[in-house]
Design an enzyme around this catalytic site. Structure first.
Site, PDB file in Angstrom:
ATOM      1  N   TRP A 186     -51.518  -6.881 -35.686  1.00 24.07           N
ATOM      2  CA  TRP A 186     -50.484  -6.039 -36.290  1.00 24.07           C
ATOM      3  C   TRP A 186     -49.079  -6.606 -36.124  1.00 24.07           C
ATOM      4  CZ3 TRP A 186     -50.956  -2.056 -39.545  1.00 24.07           C
ATOM      5  CH2 TRP A 186     -52.174  -1.369 -39.610  1.00 24.07           C
ATOM      6  N   TYR A 189     -54.474  -8.486 -31.815  1.00 19.53           N
ATOM      7  CA  TYR A 189     -54.872  -7.290 -32.532  1.00 19.53           C
ATOM      8  C   TYR A 189     -54.331  -7.238 -33.954  1.00 19.53           C
ATOM      9  CZ  TYR A 189     -56.808  -2.641 -32.912  1.00 19.53           C
ATOM     10  OH  TYR A 189     -57.557  -1.561 -33.299  1.00 19.53           O
TER      11      TYR A 189
END
Length: 761
Positions: free
Chosen positions: A113, A111
């Site tokens: 991050w 994802y």
């Protein structure tokens, strides 16, 4: 080059800000006017205790002689092994799955991050590796912007452009006289930008706007999301914003106040849109009285607000949270349509905003570069899913789904490789995900900490923290390029993702394709050099000079920016990327998809679950909002002292109105149980006057902590949230459509065990 050695660094970067570094101590960057405290304690022993220190394999999976679905019990022991053993095991699994089922049976989950660094970016590293061995099933869109990413290109422009082209804060403060925000401007979310914040500008932007004398109106179920004095808060039911927007358009049209010239010259489809909200097409007219019955906003205030919008320079903002609910696409379309009816799009301080308060970069007037990006190569597998349909993919292989007008098929996934993310935080209905997670034959995770995802993997590889490696920090419109020098040595046997994947690539005969003959240090030089060549106007220094000085800050004296100003000046020369080249209030493209749950014009469609339903029990049924946390980024660093400081006796707080608290007999600090058909969780109440009666707010990010009965002890709202697509157009995340029941106070609640380590043999 010696930057892999023991040089004492000056700066590093994280999503929540630039840090000055002395030894291993992190401090706020002195030039950041509103620095975030998140992440200053990354190297604290309390966090280091939770690190994955050596490769580990699930004990039962290690014993299996043949692969198949398995329970992946998070309480099961792991066996720590050597790197060569672990890498040989993973390479063998990849070969087995590719040979029997093809690369379309591999899902590359990430994802993005995990690091602000542009080279040691786990998502990019994972996808590059999987591409050089033949490809993988990918995801598209994000949990944050799933509906908007699909709808906005049909209506006005792609989200990637909209995010960086929005009017900057100084322009808004100078020209906007009425600022109306659906969902407020939650400044806690502006602590971050992907790739790192330079200067936190949103707080100063809001202060300047308030000081200018502008009128501020916050429409939504939560009142503390627009943090200025004198804000008018209009509490409405969650998921009913579109009804209010349509009623505002109705009043403006009925009173002849709509901007005829703008609608004629810059938009298409107004007549079709008008027929829908006036009832000319046979539906119910979207009158203020109708909107009051849906939303709870007084009809008289809808009428006066509509007049105010056209009487002065006004900007209508919408928080990202609105499109993270059932039919979230309609909120996006209605925002653009209402602003078009007002007719101030392209004028300084007027028009619309999308996401002020959602990230620092929105409205930032920092400088921008064409930044360094690790090339990921070509993916030979065409199959993909919208990111929020993860459980559906695992549970329903071979079944069809629709996405942006296409009918697609869920692949049959046998192996999941995850790096740089925590789906047991991000995803909805985590009990359903836990069942889906049992279906693959192998799940491999590169991870720094023993998160809920790591504890549900088959093989866990210890990855370094951003502070344990050299990298380049950069974020669009944040105005900086940071030499992220290594602060500390890798803990235990942790390796960089680049090292892990190059060693796997070597075992699979693809090392040269993956590395291109370059070390990590070589890649930093290459990426910086490409960035320097792509931005000659920035006059970036040579790499060694840049590395020595530690950071390049671009000129802060950038030109004021007004969204769609050039388009308003000349809609032919600066036509949009929509099919018509204009703003589409009625999208023939979307209409031709013939979707029952997403028409071609903005429409309020009752959510799957909402407080207006006749089937609920108002005394104990609440609408649950699961917003971003204030003391961490998603679930990152939840065990840090700063994050723990926001909990109540170690449990995540749930906000409840003082009216509801008094009615139910609960006080701040009491533990209550939230439940619905999807799951149960405990949380500690926090009584407030800043939330509408009938609504609860429980921030995301508490590490999942299920007891033997499947009840979360820690306060993770995603055991309760709804795992359905926003609509059959975008299939985005609908987390903000969620009804729960509440009971309590709970006497003698169980101890939180979220930060216990697994048994390691």
């Amino acid at each position: 080059m010696s930057h892999e050695g023991t040089i004492v660094p000056h700066y590093t970067a994280a999503h929540w800000g630039i840090r000055e570094v002395e030894g291993t101590e992190l401090r706020h960057w002195s030039e950041d006017p509103f620095p975030s405290r998140i992440g200053l304690d990354q190297l604290h022993p309390h966090l280091q205790r939770l690190r994955v220190k050596r490769p580990a394999v699930r004990a039962s999976w290690l014993r299996e002689t043949s692969r198949g679905p398995n329970a992946r019990d998070p309480q099961e022991p792991f066996v720590e092994v050597g790197w060569d053993f672990a890498l040989d095991l993973i390479a063998g699994e990849l070969e087995r799955v590719r040979g029997r089922h093809g690369n379309q049976a591999i899902f590359g989950g990430s994802y993005g991050w995990s690091s602000a660094g542009r080279f040691h970016h786990a998502q990019s590293q994972l996808h590059r590796f999987l591409n050089v061995i033949g490809g993988y099933v990918r995801h598209v869109d994000t949990y944050s912007l799933g509906a908007a990413s699909v709808m906005m290109p049909h209506v006005v422009m792609p989200m990637s452009k909209l995010m960086v082209q929005q009017s900057t804060w100084p322009v808004i403060a100078k020209h906007t006289r009425l600022f109306v925000s659906f969902g407020g401007v939650p400044l806690k979310s502006t602590q971050v930008s992907p790739g790192g914040v330079g200067k936190h500008r949103a707080s100063e932007g809001m202060r300047s706007l308030h000081a200018s004398g502008a009128k501020l109106v916050n429409i939504g179920p939560v009142g503390d999301t627009l943090e200025c004095e004198g804000v008018e808060w209009i509490p409405i039911r969650p998921n009913t914003d579109v009804a209010v927007m349509l009623a505002l358009a109705y009043v403006i049209n009925e009173e002849g106040l709509h901007n005829v010239a703008f609608l004629r010259d810059y938009c298409v489809g107004f007549e079709r849109f008008r027929a829908s909200f006036t009832g000319e097409d046979g539906g119910a007219p979207c009158t203020p009285e109708w909107a009051e019955s849906v939303s709870g906003m007084p009809a008289a205030r809808i009428v006066t607000l509509a007049r105010e919008l056209v009487a002065t320079r006004s900007l209508i903002n919408m928080a990202w949270s609105l499109q993270r609910g059932s039919h979230g696409e309609q909120a996006c379309h209605a925002l653009i349509a209402l602003a078009s009816v007002v007719g101030q799009i392209g004028l300084p301080g007027g028009g619309f905003g999308f996401g002020y308060g959602s990230m620092n970069v929105i409205g930032s007037d920092g400088g921008s570069l064409r930044g360094p990006t690790l090339p990921q190569g070509r993916n030979l597998v065409s199959e993909f899913i919208p990111v929020a349909r993860l459980s559906d993919m695992l549970l329903r292989p071979g079944e069809t789904f629709t996405y942006n007008g296409e009918t697609l098929q869920y692949p049959d996934i046998r192996l999941v490789y995850w790096a740089g993310g925590n789906p047991f935080h991000h995803h909805q209905d985590l009990n359903r995900l836990q069942k889906a997670w049992q279906r693959p034959e192998a799940i491999i995770v590169n991870e720094q900490y023993w998160t809920a995802t790591a504890r549900r993997a088959d093989v866990v590889l210890p990855a370094t923290l951003p502070l344990e490696r050299d990298d380049l920090g950069y974020s669009a419109r944040e105005g900086h390029l940071v030499a992220m020098r290594k602060v500390a040595a890798p803990l235990g046997a942790a390796k960089h993702d680049y090292e892990i994947f190059q060693e796997l690539a070597e075992r699979l005969g693809a090392r040269n394709q993956f590395t291109e003959g370059l070390s990590a240090s070589d890649w930093l030089r290459r990426l910086y050099g490409e960035c320097r060549e792509a931005n000659p106007e920035a006059e970036l220094p040579e790499f060694d000079d840049f590395w020595g000085q530690g950071m390049v800050m671009l000129d802060d004296d950038v030109e004021p920016q007004t969204l769609l100003e050039a388009y308003r000046r000349d809609p032919i020369a600066h036509s949009l990327e929509t099919p018509s080249g204009r703003i589409e209030l009625y999208s023939e493209t979307v209409a031709n998809f013939r979707l029952d749950d997403c028409p071609g014009y903005p429409s309020w469609i009752p959510p799957h679950e909402w407080l207006g339903s006749s089937s609920i029990t108002p005394e104990v049924t609440f609408h649950l909002l699961s917003d971003q946390p204030a003391r961490r980024l998603h679930s990152q660093l939840d065990a840090s002292e700063y994050s723990l400081g926001g909990k109540i006796d170690g449990r995540e707080p749930v906000d409840i109105s003082s009216v509801d608290a008094q009615r139910l007999g609960v006080n701040t600090g009491d533990v209550v149980e939230l439940w619905n058909d999807r799951g149960r969780c405990l949380a500690a109440t926090r009584v407030t006057d800043s939330i509408r009666s009938g609504v609860l707010r429980l921030s995301t990010g508490a590490w999942l902590d299920l007891d033997s009965d499947g009840r979360d002890r820690h306060g993770n709202p995603n055991v309760l949230t709804l795992d359905v697509g926003t609509s059959s157009l975008a299939q985005g995340c609908a987390a903000h459509t969620c009804l729960v029941n509440l009971r309590g106070p709970i006497k003698n609640p169980p101890e939180v065990r979220a930060f216990d380590l697994p048994v390691l043999r």
